[in-house]
Design a protein around this motif. Sequence first.
Motif, PDB file in Angstrom:
ATOM      1  N   PHE A  29       0.915  -1.222  -0.068  1.00  0.00           N
ATOM      2  CA  PHE A  29       0.064   0.119   0.047  1.00  0.00           C
ATOM      3  C   PHE A  29       0.947   1.212   0.014  1.00  0.00           C
ATOM      4  O   PHE A  29       0.381   2.282  -0.829  1.00  0.00           O
ATOM      5  CB  PHE A  29      -0.857  -0.013   1.187  1.00  0.00           C
ATOM      6  CG  PHE A  29      -2.176  -0.884   1.047  1.00  0.00           C
ATOM      7  CD1 PHE A  29      -2.911  -1.344  -0.056  1.00  0.00           C
ATOM      8  CD2 PHE A  29      -2.595  -1.639   2.129  1.00  0.00           C
ATOM      9  CE1 PHE A  29      -3.888  -2.000  -0.400  1.00  0.00           C
ATOM     10  CE2 PHE A  29      -3.703  -2.547   2.055  1.00  0.00           C
ATOM     11  CZ  PHE A  29      -4.404  -2.527   0.873  1.00  0.00           C
ATOM     12  N   LYS A  32       2.202   2.095  -3.632  1.00  0.00           N
ATOM     13  CA  LYS A  32       0.891   2.294  -4.304  1.00  0.00           C
ATOM     14  C   LYS A  32       0.785   3.730  -4.160  1.00  0.00           C
ATOM     15  O   LYS A  32       0.347   4.883  -4.700  1.00  0.00           O
ATOM     16  CB  LYS A  32      -0.414   1.717  -4.157  1.00  0.00           C
ATOM     17  CG  LYS A  32      -0.398   0.232  -4.882  1.00  0.00           C
ATOM     18  CD  LYS A  32      -1.646  -0.410  -4.441  1.00  0.00           C
ATOM     19  CE  LYS A  32      -1.706  -1.798  -5.024  1.00  0.00           C
ATOM     20  NZ  LYS A  32      -2.981  -2.572  -4.743  1.00  0.00           N
ATOM     21  N   ILE A  56      -6.920   3.810  -0.510  1.00  0.00           N
ATOM     22  CA  ILE A  56      -5.633   2.983  -0.127  1.00  0.00           C
ATOM     23  C   ILE A  56      -5.087   3.476   1.401  1.00  0.00           C
ATOM     24  O   ILE A  56      -4.664   3.120   2.107  1.00  0.00           O
ATOM     25  CB  ILE A  56      -4.569   3.048  -1.267  1.00  0.00           C
ATOM     26  CG1 ILE A  56      -5.259   2.390  -2.492  1.00  0.00           C
ATOM     27  CG2 ILE A  56      -3.211   2.487  -0.811  1.00  0.00           C
ATOM     28  CD1 ILE A  56      -4.485   2.687  -3.466  1.00  0.00           C
ATOM     29  N   LYS A  59      -7.276   2.022   3.809  1.00  0.00           N
ATOM     30  CA  LYS A  59      -6.936   0.692   4.062  1.00  0.00           C
ATOM     31  C   LYS A  59      -5.585   0.613   5.000  1.00  0.00           C
ATOM     32  O   LYS A  59      -5.515  -0.308   5.838  1.00  0.00           O
ATOM     33  CB  LYS A  59      -7.054  -0.074   2.731  1.00  0.00           C
ATOM     34  CG  LYS A  59      -8.190  -0.583   1.949  1.00  0.00           C
ATOM     35  CD  LYS A  59      -8.095  -1.011   0.824  1.00  0.00           C
ATOM     36  CE  LYS A  59      -9.223  -1.280   0.008  1.00  0.00           C
ATOM     37  NZ  LYS A  59      -8.809  -2.026  -1.356  1.00  0.00           N
TER      38      LYS A  59
END
Length: 90
Positions: A29, A32, A56, A59
């Motif tokens: 993550f 990203k 994201i 999360k």
Amino acid sequence: MVKNAFISVLPQEEKEENPGSVEFQVFSFTNKIGKLTLHLELHKKDFLSRRGLRIILGKRQRLLAYLAKKNRVRYKKLISQLGIREQKTR
């Protein structure tokens, strides 16, 4: 190519033992998030990518909260490796 760089950061025994670990998910993550942040610096009006970035981030925040609750030592080690700030507690 970049994904493999994050895999090599994890210790070898940890990769073989649990490839779906919280640490690995947070690493991916974070990767990203870095890519999307660079993209949004160039394309300031890309609101769909901005929404994806927020999803994201949420999360990753939930995974870090789970890890902090379950194992504080692993949490501290992970945030120091990634260079991210510790989450605020309510």
